[in-house]
Design a protein around this motif. Structure first.
Motif, PDB file in Angstrom:
ATOM      1  N   ALA A   1       0.839  -1.196   0.000  1.00 40.30           N
ATOM      2  CA  ALA A   1       0.000   0.000   0.000  1.00 40.30           C
ATOM      3  C   ALA A   1       0.870   1.240   0.000  1.00 40.30           C
ATOM      4  O   ALA A   1       0.645   2.179  -0.762  1.00 40.30           O
ATOM      5  CB  ALA A   1      -0.938  -0.007   1.199  1.00 40.30           C
TER       6      ALA A   1
ATOM      7  N   ILE B   1       1.114   9.166  -5.138  1.00 42.78           N
ATOM      8  CA  ILE B   1       1.024  10.527  -4.616  1.00 42.78           C
ATOM      9  C   ILE B   1       2.139  11.385  -5.186  1.00 42.78           C
ATOM     10  O   ILE B   1       1.918  12.509  -5.624  1.00 42.78           O
ATOM     11  CB  ILE B   1       1.110  10.544  -3.084  1.00 42.78           C
ATOM     12  CG1 ILE B   1      -0.109   9.871  -2.485  1.00 42.78           C
ATOM     13  CG2 ILE B   1       1.227  11.965  -2.566  1.00 42.78           C
ATOM     14  CD1 ILE B   1      -0.053   9.799  -0.990  1.00 42.78           C
TER      15      ILE B   1
ATOM     16  N   PHE C   1      -2.966  17.248  -0.846  1.00 42.99           N
ATOM     17  CA  PHE C   1      -2.020  16.248  -0.346  1.00 42.99           C
ATOM     18  C   PHE C   1      -2.602  15.298   0.693  1.00 42.99           C
ATOM     19  O   PHE C   1      -2.475  14.090   0.560  1.00 42.99           O
ATOM     20  CB  PHE C   1      -0.714  16.911   0.104  1.00 42.99           C
ATOM     21  CG  PHE C   1       0.182  17.175  -1.064  1.00 42.99           C
ATOM     22  CD1 PHE C   1       0.275  18.443  -1.620  1.00 42.99           C
ATOM     23  CD2 PHE C   1       0.861  16.139  -1.683  1.00 42.99           C
ATOM     24  CE1 PHE C   1       1.042  18.680  -2.740  1.00 42.99           C
ATOM     25  CE2 PHE C   1       1.641  16.362  -2.806  1.00 42.99           C
ATOM     26  CZ  PHE C   1       1.734  17.640  -3.339  1.00 42.99           C
TER      27      PHE C   1
ATOM     28  N   LEU D   1      -4.873  12.885  -1.146  1.00 42.82           N
ATOM     29  CA  LEU D   1      -4.187  11.768  -1.789  1.00 42.82           C
ATOM     30  C   LEU D   1      -3.646  10.804  -0.726  1.00 42.82           C
ATOM     31  O   LEU D   1      -3.660   9.593  -0.910  1.00 42.82           O
ATOM     32  CB  LEU D   1      -3.048  12.279  -2.684  1.00 42.82           C
ATOM     33  CG  LEU D   1      -3.511  12.939  -3.984  1.00 42.82           C
ATOM     34  CD1 LEU D   1      -2.376  13.724  -4.631  1.00 42.82           C
ATOM     35  CD2 LEU D   1      -4.035  11.890  -4.965  1.00 42.82           C
ATOM     36  N   THR D   2      -3.199  11.353   0.402  1.00 40.94           N
ATOM     37  CA  THR D   2      -2.612  10.510   1.450  1.00 40.94           C
ATOM     38  C   THR D   2      -3.629   9.575   2.065  1.00 40.94           C
ATOM     39  O   THR D   2      -3.290   8.468   2.480  1.00 40.94           O
ATOM     40  CB  THR D   2      -2.000  11.389   2.553  1.00 40.94           C
ATOM     41  OG1 THR D   2      -1.125  12.330   1.953  1.00 40.94           O
ATOM     42  CG2 THR D   2      -1.252  10.561   3.577  1.00 40.94           C
TER      43      THR D   2
ATOM     44  N   THR E   1      -5.575   7.893   0.732  1.00 36.80           N
ATOM     45  CA  THR E   1      -5.601   6.672  -0.076  1.00 36.80           C
ATOM     46  C   THR E   1      -4.779   5.572   0.573  1.00 36.80           C
ATOM     47  O   THR E   1      -5.052   4.390   0.377  1.00 36.80           O
ATOM     48  CB  THR E   1      -5.019   6.948  -1.477  1.00 36.80           C
ATOM     49  OG1 THR E   1      -5.495   8.197  -1.944  1.00 36.80           O
ATOM     50  CG2 THR E   1      -5.432   5.873  -2.455  1.00 36.80           C
ATOM     51  N   ILE E   2      -3.750   5.969   1.365  1.00 28.68           N
ATOM     52  CA  ILE E   2      -2.878   4.935   1.942  1.00 28.68           C
ATOM     53  C   ILE E   2      -3.645   4.027   2.893  1.00 28.68           C
ATOM     54  O   ILE E   2      -3.704   2.811   2.675  1.00 28.68           O
ATOM     55  CB  ILE E   2      -1.646   5.561   2.641  1.00 28.68           C
ATOM     56  CG1 ILE E   2      -0.777   6.288   1.619  1.00 28.68           C
ATOM     57  CG2 ILE E   2      -0.836   4.472   3.338  1.00 28.68           C
ATOM     58  CD1 ILE E   2       0.476   6.898   2.195  1.00 28.68           C
TER      59      ILE E   2
ATOM     60  N   THR F   1      -6.120   1.969   0.998  1.00 28.69           N
ATOM     61  CA  THR F   1      -5.511   0.869   0.235  1.00 28.69           C
ATOM     62  C   THR F   1      -5.087  -0.248   1.161  1.00 28.69           C
ATOM     63  O   THR F   1      -5.234  -1.431   0.833  1.00 28.69           O
ATOM     64  CB  THR F   1      -4.294   1.376  -0.565  1.00 28.69           C
ATOM     65  OG1 THR F   1      -4.682   2.500  -1.328  1.00 28.69           O
ATOM     66  CG2 THR F   1      -3.746   0.297  -1.470  1.00 28.69           C
ATOM     67  N   ILE F   2      -4.542   0.119   2.320  1.00 28.03           N
ATOM     68  CA  ILE F   2      -4.152  -0.915   3.287  1.00 28.03           C
ATOM     69  C   ILE F   2      -5.355  -1.777   3.616  1.00 28.03           C
ATOM     70  O   ILE F   2      -5.293  -3.009   3.599  1.00 28.03           O
ATOM     71  CB  ILE F   2      -3.574  -0.287   4.578  1.00 28.03           C
ATOM     72  CG1 ILE F   2      -2.246   0.396   4.290  1.00 28.03           C
ATOM     73  CG2 ILE F   2      -3.406  -1.344   5.665  1.00 28.03           C
ATOM     74  CD1 ILE F   2      -1.661   1.148   5.468  1.00 28.03           C
TER      75      ILE F   2
ATOM     76  N   VAL G   1     -11.173   4.418  -6.684  1.00 26.33           N
ATOM     77  CA  VAL G   1     -10.225   4.842  -7.728  1.00 26.33           C
ATOM     78  C   VAL G   1     -10.685   6.113  -8.428  1.00 26.33           C
ATOM     79  O   VAL G   1      -9.857   6.886  -8.902  1.00 26.33           O
ATOM     80  CB  VAL G   1      -9.902   3.730  -8.740  1.00 26.33           C
ATOM     81  CG1 VAL G   1      -9.224   2.566  -8.063  1.00 26.33           C
ATOM     82  CG2 VAL G   1     -11.108   3.303  -9.505  1.00 26.33           C
TER      83      VAL G   1
ATOM     84  N   PHE H   1      -9.041   9.149  -7.097  1.00 22.46           N
ATOM     85  CA  PHE H   1      -7.696   9.567  -7.518  1.00 22.46           C
ATOM     86  C   PHE H   1      -7.798  10.822  -8.386  1.00 22.46           C
ATOM     87  O   PHE H   1      -6.973  11.717  -8.307  1.00 22.46           O
ATOM     88  CB  PHE H   1      -7.012   8.516  -8.408  1.00 22.46           C
ATOM     89  CG  PHE H   1      -6.575   7.253  -7.728  1.00 22.46           C
ATOM     90  CD1 PHE H   1      -5.769   6.353  -8.400  1.00 22.46           C
ATOM     91  CD2 PHE H   1      -6.968   6.929  -6.445  1.00 22.46           C
ATOM     92  CE1 PHE H   1      -5.360   5.166  -7.810  1.00 22.46           C
ATOM     93  CE2 PHE H   1      -6.571   5.750  -5.843  1.00 22.46           C
ATOM     94  CZ  PHE H   1      -5.756   4.859  -6.534  1.00 22.46           C
TER      95      PHE H   1
END
Lengths: 267, 590, 196
Positions: A90, A98, B353, B356-357, B359-360, B363-364, B399, B402
């Protein structure tokens, strides 16, 4: 039925992706100088998003197909790498995403918002009100006369609330229901909201900016192709919102000057 | 001389009488069901509104029989006017986001199951709990009232941007008393949610039974706890925002309205307010709100998956920390709704920012769910199908984020159907899938009867395929520049896209009709379903250790003692391949 | 035994057979509620800051009664603390609670007088942005304080009855809320004096 799920998910993913891959639905032509960066950004994002989408859906489909409804009491085990692998993946996947999209994409935004207009940019004022756009040119003196909201009189075509009797600068201001501009010339659009929030959107120009009552906003752009393009309102402004539009006419220098002369003579 | 009154050994007395048992109940289980029932009414109302909207978009001159009875001015002769379309749109969004997505997964299931899952007899403050439901119910009534007043419901969208929402009826139909009712309703809703969050937090922190450490709570319990923390801050900001809006509308203040506005030829008597202030306040609430909508669904799905897969997730701790970071980050991203709003463009970059972050952790979570399926032995039930479907929907909806997270792309995609596709996928489908999964899973516990599995699976297939048919095309429409919140499509390039819209409308009608299979199943099973055992799914968490349905005080007069976390699956237990949380037996793996 | 408001002995409930955790829960509840109120006033403060940023801002002369009200509210926090200690010593709780309640009422009445003073200067809710914020800040604070006053009245009605034991945690939680209201008022006064 687990196998059916796996198959259906894979089919849905492929069928969804197909129109994108086949370019069935794409943006219209780009007639701006800054739009190319936006389109590139969009294409890059589409590739990343598309790959992530397909990979995730196909993995989901495969795992459910393979690991559902096995023998009761069958052994269960963890994927090699476990949670650590997933977390690492991930971070790496999204981290690169990013960096790529966010950092590199700044340029496209900066082109629009952090580059000031050139000194010789043509200033045109746009006013948005329920449910029409009007445009004002400063005329021969190059100055816009002041606005007087209490003098607005649509019946007499005084859309902006000008007072030519008392304001010298207003006397040569040209008001138009269409936005006529010369090609390859930078335009600075000064945006004024008459009543509620509106927005200025021209797909081909790759420009979208809200009109905010009480705020003096501006966008600038350089159209690169002649033609007639739609300006639509994209900020919910009341019952006529769906019908609030105008036309951007990008003319050759010659045609624009002809048009301008015509407008001045009509005054 | 002192006298002491005997202290009750329970949070409240056993209920007696019809009103106490079923109406003004202090029992978290009844209150949970009441919230769920309210959400059910709201979702079917909202769905019908969406049908009317989709109908109007592709058959604008169609007469809807009976609609002119509801609104003579909005739908004369049954034909929907542009302003009525916007009213339908506003009420659809408001009902769905507030009364469905905040109610059902959080207030509904959370109220019913959180106390049980931590081994408590009830929520910490049963009276506040009852008040919170009835406040929410009152908010619903106030909102729906807007349909029945002459001027109709507001037309400013669920986002109610000022000055359109603030200047009053000069700006258009529905913006008089309709908008007032909206603001009052949402204000009441905030109060109900704040009381609810208070209860969830205090209960989770302090009423856990012996051995129930925080890390031994089921993932869905954590999700409700995190959601209530988010909700506390978010609704505490929306409430004053609604107050200021009401003052602008009714008391002549100018918090959101600048000077010099000429609306319907009338110069408005206001000065100095800021429309952007409303947007900041609203979205500071609004973005965490969408995580309030999705987090409980994530928790429910995790919970259902573990039981259905017969193995634990790769790491419950990672899931919990990811949910916490989503909650934390959710407060830093609100400006991404305002990229082209006239806000300082530098702020737009700043907001992109953290967007977008976020998303981490998302996604995990997705990778943990996916990775956990590997090597599993998934039992396919209606509940697990919706949980698996959730993963698919969450990926699809995620998605498209994004694109929208980047200000430069948002210049093109803002206010198009791309955005509508994005948020419907994540909220309108994924979060709903979480609710449906939870319903099929927990119905036996709540009502003591099983739902019909065949009907449930049929419901799943229609809904899964149907919602993809409805919402995937929205992304294509957005890419071409199809603008949203339009009552009609009069742009020059739109005729070529009408076949897509027709396809979507037909898909929506079919998928919507399939929801009646679910409704039928719910009602039929409530009275005629097969009698359920205490643990029909072989689950480990505490709700499966008590009868179906549970007694009024959950655990009788006992306090359960906890020995394990709820992830003991794929082990050799005395009852099968699992060990329950309150079972003192040792874990034997392999 | 005859029970007058002053001489009745009130005993604290120290070891009540409560459900495990429910006393801690009520303490958590108060803090969570306080946090939510802080967020609401933070939202109102940010609204003020945004509004000030957009110009057209004039200054108001603060009615001096606000300072007297502040003193009254701070004194009421003191009397609230005294009532807590009185519970530990089992004497005088009623008096201290009653005084706190009266002081609370005086504060709210004083705020109302401040409003009348503003009105006499022609400053109403919608007159200008300063006055709008002044009324909203003081009004919202007073509303929340009235909630605290209602709870105080409820507690008093329990002890005046003469034969009910007052649970310690109830009084403690009320005190926490009351002190918070005092602190919140100090913050709002600071904002009002420096910004409005």
């Amino acid at each position: 039925m687990g196998k059916l799920f796996g198959v259906v998910v894979a089919l849905i993913a492929i069928v969804s992706a197909y129109p994108i891959v086949a370019h069935w639905y794409v943006q219209p032509i780009d007639i701006s100088t800054h739009g190319h960066a936006i389109d590139e950004q969009l294409a890059d994002t589409m590739a990343e998003a598309g790959l992530s989408f397909l990979a995730a859906q196909l993995l989901l489909g495969f795992f459910v197909w393979r690991f559902s409804q096995r023998k009761p009491g069958a052994k269960v085990w963890n994927i090699p790498g476990g949670a650590t692998l997933m977390v690492a993946a991930a971070f790496i996947l999204v981290g690169t995403e990013i960096l790529a999209l966010g950092v590199l994409g700044q340029k496209a935004w900066a082109n629009v918002y952090f580059t000031p207009p050139k000194p010789d940019a043509m200033q045109i004022q746009a006013q948005a009100g329920q449910f029409a756009f009007y445009f004002r040119y400063p005329g021969v003196d190059g100055k816009f006369g002041p606005l007087h909201p209490d003098k607005i009189d649509e019946g007499n075509s005084n859309f902006f609330g000008l007072d030519p009797a008392n304001d010298v600068e207003s006397r040569d201001d040209i008001v138009s229901a269409e936005l006529d501009v010369p090609v390859n010339h930078e335009i600075q659009l000064l945006m004024h909201a008459k009543d509620v929030g509106h927005s200025f959107y021209v797909r081909e120009l790759r420009i979208q900016q809200d009109f905010v009552p009480g705020l003096d906003l501006a966008v600038h752009f350089t159209p690169t192709q002649t033609g007639k393009y739609e300006i639509v309102c994209t900020q919910l402004c009341g019952l006529g919102h769906y019908n609030m539009k105008a036309y951007l006419n990008v003319l050759s220098q010659e045609d624009f000057e002809k048009w301008m002369k015509q407008k001045i003579s009509e005054q | 001389m002192e006298q002491t009154l005997p202290q009750p050994a329970h949070l409240h007395a056993p209920p007696e009488g019809f009103l106490r048992k079923y109406v003004f109940s202090l029992d978290h289980k009844v209150i949970g069901k009441q919230y769920y029932g309210l959400a059910l009414v709201a979702v079917f109302t909202g769905m019908i509104l969406s049908w009317l909207m989709r109908f109007h978009l592709v058959w604008p001159n169609a007469k809807v029989p009976g609609l002119d009875l509801l609104s003579k001015t909005g739908a004369p002769g049954g034909v929907i006017t542009p302003e009525y379309y916007l009213s339908l749109l506003t009420m659809h969004g408001t009902l769905m986001v507030f009364f469905v997505l905040t109610n059902a997964p959080f207030a509904g299931f959370g109220n019913f199951f959180l106390p049980i899952q931590i081994g408590a007899e009830d929520m910490a403050f049963p009276r506040f709990n009852m008040m919170s439901f009835w406040t929410t119910a009152a908010a619903f009534v106030v909102l729906v009232l807007a349909f029945f007043i002459p001027d109709g419901p507001p037309i400013s969208g669920w986002t109610a941007y000022a000055p359109l929402s603030a200047v009053g009826s000069d700006a258009g139909p529905g913006l008089g008393w309709g908008q007032n009712l909206w603001a009052i309703s949402i204000g009441l809703f905030c109060i109900g949610q704040l009381l609810g969050s208070l209860n969830f937090i205090a209960t989770t922190l302090d009423l856990r039974t012996k051995g129930m450490t925080l890390m031994r709570m089921p993932i869905c319990t954590w999700a409700w706890f995190i959601t209530s923390c988010i909700g506390l801050l978010a609704f505490a900001v929306l409430l004053p925002a609604c107050l200021l809006l009401i003052l602008d509308r009714m008391a002549g203040t100018s918090f959101f309205i600048p000077s010099g506005l000429v609306v319907s030829d009338r110069l408005q008597n206001h000065a100095g307010g800021s429309p952007l202030l409303w947007q900041h306040l609203f979205w500071f609430f609004g973005h965490p709100e969408v995580y309030i909508a999705i987090l409980p669904a994530m928790g429910i799905v995790s919970h259902v998956l573990v039981t259905s897969m017969r193995k634990p997730l790769l790491s419950a701790k990672v899931i919990i920390y990811s949910m916490i970071s989503i909650g934390f980050l959710s407060y830093m991203v609100w400006g991404h709704h305002m990229f082209v709003s006239g806000m300082n463009p530098f702020s737009s970059l700043l907001f992109s920012f953290p967007t977008l972050t976020i998303t981490i952790p998302a996604t995990i979570l997705t990778l943990i769910w996916l990775g956990s399926l590997y090597g599993a032995n998934i039992r396919i039930t209606a509940a697990s199908l919706f949980a698996l479907g959730f993963i698919s929907m969450f990926v699809s909806g995620g998605v498209s984020g994004f694109f929208l997270a980047q200000p430069s792309i948002d210049i093109y995609l803002h206010a198009t159907y791309f955005v509508v596709g994005h948020f419907h996928m994540v909220m309108g489908v994924a979060a709903i899938f979480g609710i449906l999964s939870g319903t099929y899973f927990w119905f036996p516990k709540m009502f003591g009867r099983m739902m019909n599995e065949s009907l449930g699976k049929l419901h799943f297939w229609f809904t899964f395929i149907g919602t993809y048919c409805i919402f995937m095309p929205f992304h294509y429409l957005g890419l071409v520049g199809n603008v949203r919140r339009y009552a009609s499509f009069v742009d020059d390039f739109m005729p070529a896209l009408m076949p897509v819209h027709r396809f979507v409308t037909i898909a929506a009608l079919i998928t919507g009709a399939a929801q009646f299979i679910f409704l039928y199943n719910l009602i039929y099973s409530r009275f005629r379903g097969k009698i359920a055992s205490a643990n029909p799914w072989d689950g480990t968490s505490l709700e499966w250790s008590i009868p179906s349905p549970p007694p009024w005080n959950n655990f009788g007069d006992k306090h359960p003692v906890i020995y394990h976390d709820p992830h003991q699956y794929g082990v050799r237990g005395s009852k099968g391949d699992f060990v329950m949380q309150d079972s003192p037996e040792q874990i034997v793996t392999g | 035994m005859s029970a007058t408001a002053i001489t009745t002995t009130i005993s604290p409930q120290t070891s009540s057979p409560h459900l495990p955790g429910s006393i801690e829960a009520s303490r958590s509840g108060i803090w969570v509620g306080i946090f939510a109120i802080i967020m609401s006033f933070a939202a109102l403060t940010s609204a003020l800051l945004v509004r000030q940023g957009s110009g057209e801002w004039s200054h108001i002369v603060i009615p001096s009664i606000l300072y007297a009200n502040t003193a009254i509210l701070l004194l009421s926090s003191f009397t609230m603390e005294m009532s807590r200690r009185a519970l530990a010593r089992s004497t005088g709780v009623t008096t201290w609670l009653a005084v706190t309640l009266l002081l609370g009422f005086s504060f709210v009445s004083g705020q109302y007088l401040a409003w009348r003073h503003l009105a006499s200067q022609g400053l109403y809710l919608a007159t200008n942005p300063n006055s709008s914020f002044l009324y909203v800040f003081t009004g919202m604070h007073a509303l929340h304080l009235l909630g605290g006053i209602a709870v105080l009245a409820y507690l008093l009605s329990h002890v005046i009855g003469g034969h009910t034991s007052l649970r310690r945690h109830l009084l403690d939680n009320t005190a926490i809320y009351w002190h918070f209201m005092g602190g919140l008022w100090l913050y709002l006064l600071f904002v009002i004096v420096t910004r409005l």
